[in-house]
Design a protein around this motif. Structure first.
Motif, mmCIF file in Angstrom:
data_model
loop_
_atom_site.group_PDB
_atom_site.id
_atom_site.type_symbol
_atom_site.label_atom_id
_atom_site.label_comp_id
_atom_site.label_asym_id
_atom_site.label_seq_id
_atom_site.Cartn_x
_atom_site.Cartn_y
_atom_site.Cartn_z
ATOM 1 N N UNK A 184 71.085 -28.808 62.450
ATOM 2 C CA UNK A 184 69.583 -29.768 62.730
ATOM 3 C C UNK A 184 69.784 -30.661 63.954
ATOM 4 N N UNK A 185 68.900 -30.585 64.818
ATOM 5 C CA UNK A 185 68.841 -31.524 66.101
ATOM 6 C C UNK A 185 67.527 -32.475 66.094
ATOM 7 N N UNK B 108 68.790 -24.925 72.522
ATOM 8 C CA UNK B 108 67.368 -25.547 72.031
ATOM 9 C C UNK B 108 66.461 -24.482 72.185
ATOM 10 N N UNK B 109 66.563 -23.561 73.102
ATOM 11 C CA UNK B 109 65.661 -22.283 73.145
ATOM 12 C C UNK B 109 65.306 -21.542 71.935
ATOM 13 N N UNK B 110 66.383 -21.504 71.101
ATOM 14 C CA UNK B 110 66.029 -20.745 69.924
ATOM 15 C C UNK B 110 65.832 -21.652 68.707
ATOM 16 N N UNK B 111 65.415 -22.843 68.887
ATOM 17 C CA UNK B 111 65.091 -23.788 67.588
ATOM 18 C C UNK B 111 63.432 -23.468 67.259
ATOM 19 N N UNK B 112 63.522 -24.031 66.051
ATOM 20 C CA UNK B 112 62.173 -24.047 65.479
ATOM 21 C C UNK B 112 61.863 -25.618 65.151
ATOM 22 N N UNK B 113 60.788 -26.167 65.926
ATOM 23 C CA UNK B 113 60.916 -27.342 65.896
ATOM 24 C C UNK B 113 59.622 -28.062 65.055
ATOM 25 N N UNK C 58 59.010 -24.515 75.961
ATOM 26 C CA UNK C 58 59.431 -25.244 77.023
ATOM 27 C C UNK C 58 61.103 -25.353 76.808
ATOM 28 N N UNK C 59 61.877 -25.378 75.925
ATOM 29 C CA UNK C 59 63.391 -25.352 75.943
ATOM 30 C C UNK C 59 63.624 -23.817 76.355
ATOM 31 N N UNK C 60 62.802 -22.828 75.770
ATOM 32 C CA UNK C 60 63.341 -21.627 76.392
ATOM 33 C C UNK C 60 63.250 -21.459 77.781
ATOM 34 N N UNK D 55 67.437 -24.544 77.990
ATOM 35 C CA UNK D 55 68.203 -25.762 77.749
ATOM 36 C C UNK D 55 69.263 -25.927 76.877
ATOM 37 N N UNK D 56 70.482 -26.183 77.105
ATOM 38 C CA UNK D 56 71.415 -26.195 76.208
ATOM 39 C C UNK D 56 72.377 -27.423 76.218
#
Length: 732
Positions: free
Chosen positions: A86-87, A146-151, A175-177, A181-182
């Motif tokens: 979790x971020x 972060x590109x693969x996150x569910x926010x 946006x991150x995708x 963004x890593x």
């Protein structure tokens, strides 16, 4: 014990390594430090930190322009995916703008304030090729992607369970995708270490600990076999430390120690590894001899063969065993043999008397570990003790008189084994820790404690060569100062500066002073400290300059709001824990109207339809707890005029990967924000010389169903709020 026999008792490994050659575990606190310093390196103006995105809710478009804080990792006990974490990222400052694209009218603007907005997501960890310091490394790094996150965003003034919140969460992901963004967590590379320590592959695993704690575990293969995935038991990081490094018993005792000990002794001892139980190895001598000629001039007695000829006492060192013993290194050897001794037969000239006596020689050593704080070399030190016990205790006195043969043999063993075994510097492990294990933001792994619970265990943490203190300064008020320094240095050793995009000044002595006025929004400031004697060494720190909110016991969300004439907005009143509160709410002046909504703690504000003289008007929303009149809260509401911005494009259609120019009229002011809806469907870049002009670049790949793009512009200040839109179709 006979030569070649291994003493079998051995402590079982404290943490089972599941068949891997080495393991590195890094806890959440250490990972967050790595992320924090990467954040400082990027700087507050980085596209990963300061950006705009947009989402649509029914007929309205919502623009979010935000400066994010450092990513914070945690590990949810409820998340069963062992390659996710979790971020969370606080929104330090920014605006959230509600706009009507049909009329180009801004309806409301929420000002993001500290501690009232964040974005959180379940993020995939990913293994990529290359490392921070070695892009060509075949082994690679672990990154949070972060590109693969569910926010899920939490923004004061927006219902976190609403469809709008869900759409904004998707926009963050898009946006991150689009920006790939890593953040790096750590990786492996090759170095000049023995094959048994040379990493050839690794996998990673997230291990939870408690409610939100945990660690990322790198499971490393060198020249052994691939192990199994799963939690390491017990937990692999000791309390008081942030990393745990393990080298397996097989690597240490089966592969690393044998050639090292064979080379570093003067007794011709050859060593090899031997497995004595599952996952548990020892290092065993399989050759080597200690020889000493024993001769007593007083009695004319000597050590001999069975025929009475002079021959040294030869003690076979096979079976000498080096093993783990709890936290220490243990060495044990025992040799039992029949020795012949000869002396002249009393009263018979030329006739010798040869007799034998069995005896047992032994040697034991317990060496405790220590770590050199500069080199990270692990040394096992201790004083060994030897003994020799004859089968017939009175034999020596009868045969040799006053000469103590037991002491001669004992001293021979101690002196011969002392140099090789009593101060063992663990070979190459410090090089493995410092050069094979790579971390971002100039961090290196430092070992602070070592033990041998079956395998090698080294506890420590990652550190930077220059550590600015305090690294994170709590929010300071405009016009105030804070003194910065660096561990192990005086402040004058550094060249201090405010990184581009920051506000305030810093003296040569490291005293930062915030500007007297910063406005309502928080200002993140990154400070750089470059070592004068070595300008390649730099440390950084973060300071947030902000005016504190008025002290109160109630939270009003949003804390700061702008609306345009005739628009409505819902405010929420809650206690410190976020629970809705029944409160009496009023306006400080008759600028608009206020009425309670259906749910407790919710109030609807309606702005006046017209502004007197067309100028902005400010009113304070006041809340008083019905249960305790001393508990209050407030929000600042400003009603501002809005004017449509005319946006024109050089073409209404564009090919995939193509570009189109857009221009806003004078209502956009001099520093507008450009954005694209949907977020991530192409990019838009403002002209740095004239920000009312921008260039939109379409994506190179798109489906026919996703060929429509809205280009928007927002211009706002404390006294106005304008917006405009144009549509573009992507062909091909």
């Amino acid at each position: 014990m006979n030569a070649g026999q291994v003493k079998m008792e051995s402590a079982e490994p404290q943490t089972a390594l599941k068949g891997w050659d080495a393991v590195l575990a890094i806890d959440a606190a250490n990972l967050n430090e790595l992320l924090f310093h990467q954040y400082l390196e990027k700087g507050p103006d980085s596209a990963d930190i300061h950006f705009s995105l947009a989402a649509q809710d029914d007929q309205d478009i919502w623009l979010v322009n935000v400066v994010l804080g450092p990513p914070q990792i945690s590990f949810s006990a409820g998340n069963t995916d062992n390659q996710q974490c979790t971020v969370s990222m606080e929104m330090i400052r920014g605006v959230v703008v509600k706009m009507d694209p049909n009329s180009s009218v801004v309806k409301a603007v929420l000002h993001v304030t500290r501690n009232q907005a964040e974005v959180t997501g379940e993020i995939n960890l990913r293994k990529i090729r290359g490392t921070v310091t070695n892009p060509n490394s075949q082994l690679g790094s672990v990154v949070i992607d972060l590109a693969g996150g569910a926010f899920t965003p939490r923004i004061a003034g927006i219902d976190p369970k609403s469809e709008l919140a869900m759409e904004l969460g998707k926009a963050f992901g898009f946006y991150f995708a689009a920006n790939d963004t890593t953040y790096a967590l750590g990786g492996l590379t090759e170095s000049n270490v023995p094959d048994c320590l040379q990493p050839t592959d690794f996998v990673f695993y997230c291990q939870k600990a408690g409610e939100n704690d945990g660690c990322v575990v790198l499971l490393i293969r060198t020249n052994g076999s691939t192990g199994d995935l799963g939690d390491l038991k017990p937990y692999p990081i000791e309390e008081g430390y942030t990393t745990g490094l393990y080298v397996s018993s097989e690597v240490l005792f089966g592969k690393l120690f044998p050639p090292f000990l064979s080379k570093n002794n003067n007794s011709g001892i050859s060593f090899s590894g031997k497995q004595i139980s599952a996952g548990n190895w020892v290092t065993v001598a399989h050759s080597g001899t200690l020889s000493v000629m024993v001769k007593d001039e007083d009695t004319d007695s000597w050590s001999s063969d069975s025929n009475g000829y002079e021959m040294p006492v030869n003690m076979n060192l096979s079976g000498l065993t080096v093993r783990a013993d709890g936290t220490n290194l243990s060495v044990y050897w025992e040799y039992k043999w029949k020795q012949y001794w000869t002396r002249p037969y009393p009263g018979h000239i030329g006739v010798d008397n040869t007799q034998s006596n069995e005896g047992t020689a032994s040697y034991s050593l317990t060496a405790t570990p220590s770590v050199d704080t500069v080199t990270d070399i692990i040394t096992f030190s201790g004083k060994g003790a030897a003994s020799y016990k004859p089968y017939k205790a009175d034999f020596w006195e009868k045969f040799f008189g006053k000469m103590n043969v037991s002491d001669i043999l004992k001293n021979t063993v101690e002196n011969s084994l002392q140099n090789a075994l009593e101060d063992i510097q663990l070979p190459s492990v410090n090089v493995f820790a410092l050069e094979n294990l790579l971390f971002p933001a100039s961090h290196t792994l430092h070992v602070e404690k070592a033990a041998l619970p079956g395998h090698l265990y080294a506890a420590g943490r990652t550190k930077r060569p220059v550590a600015v203190e305090p690294a994170v300064t709590p929010s300071i008020m405009p016009g105030t100062s804070v003194q910065l320094g660096a561990t192990g240095h005086s402040a004058g050793d550094f060249l201090w500066s405010v990184v581009a995009g920051g506000v305030g000044t810093i003296s040569d002595a490291g005293l930062y002073t915030a500007p007297a006025v910063t406005g309502a929004a928080a200002q993140p400031v990154v400070i750089s400290a470059v070592l004068r004697s070595d300008t390649k060494q730099e440390g950084r720190a973060l300071i947030v300059v902000t005016s504190p909110a008025a002290a109160s016991g109630l939270q009003v969300e949003p804390e700061s709001l702008m609306v345009t004439p005739g628009q409505t907005f819902m405010l929420r009143v809650a206690d410190a824990a976020g629970n809705p509160v029944k409160a009496d709410c009023t306006l400080s002046s008759p600028v608009g109207t206020l009425r309670p909504a259906l749910q407790q703690g919710e109030w609807i504000y309606t702005a006046p339809a017209l502004l007197e003289d067309g100028a902005a008007e400010r009113v304070i929303f006041k809340a008083v707890s019905c249960a305790d009149k001393t508990i209050t809260g407030q929000s600042s509401i400003t009603v501002v005029p809005t004017t449509a911005v005319s946006v024109t494009s050089s073409s209404a259609t564009i090919s995939k990967g193509g570009q189109v120019s857009v221009t806003a009229d004078a209502n956009a002011g001099t520093d507008p924000l450009w954005f694209v809806l949907p977020t991530g469907r192409g990019t838009i870049t403002a002209n740095p010389e004239d920000r009312t002009k921008a260039v939109y670049t379409a994506p190179v790949s798109i489906t026919p169903a996703d060929n429509q793009v809205i280009i928007g512009v927002y211009a706002g200040g404390m006294n106005f709020s304008n917006s405009g839109f144009t549509a573009v179709s992507i062909e091909g």
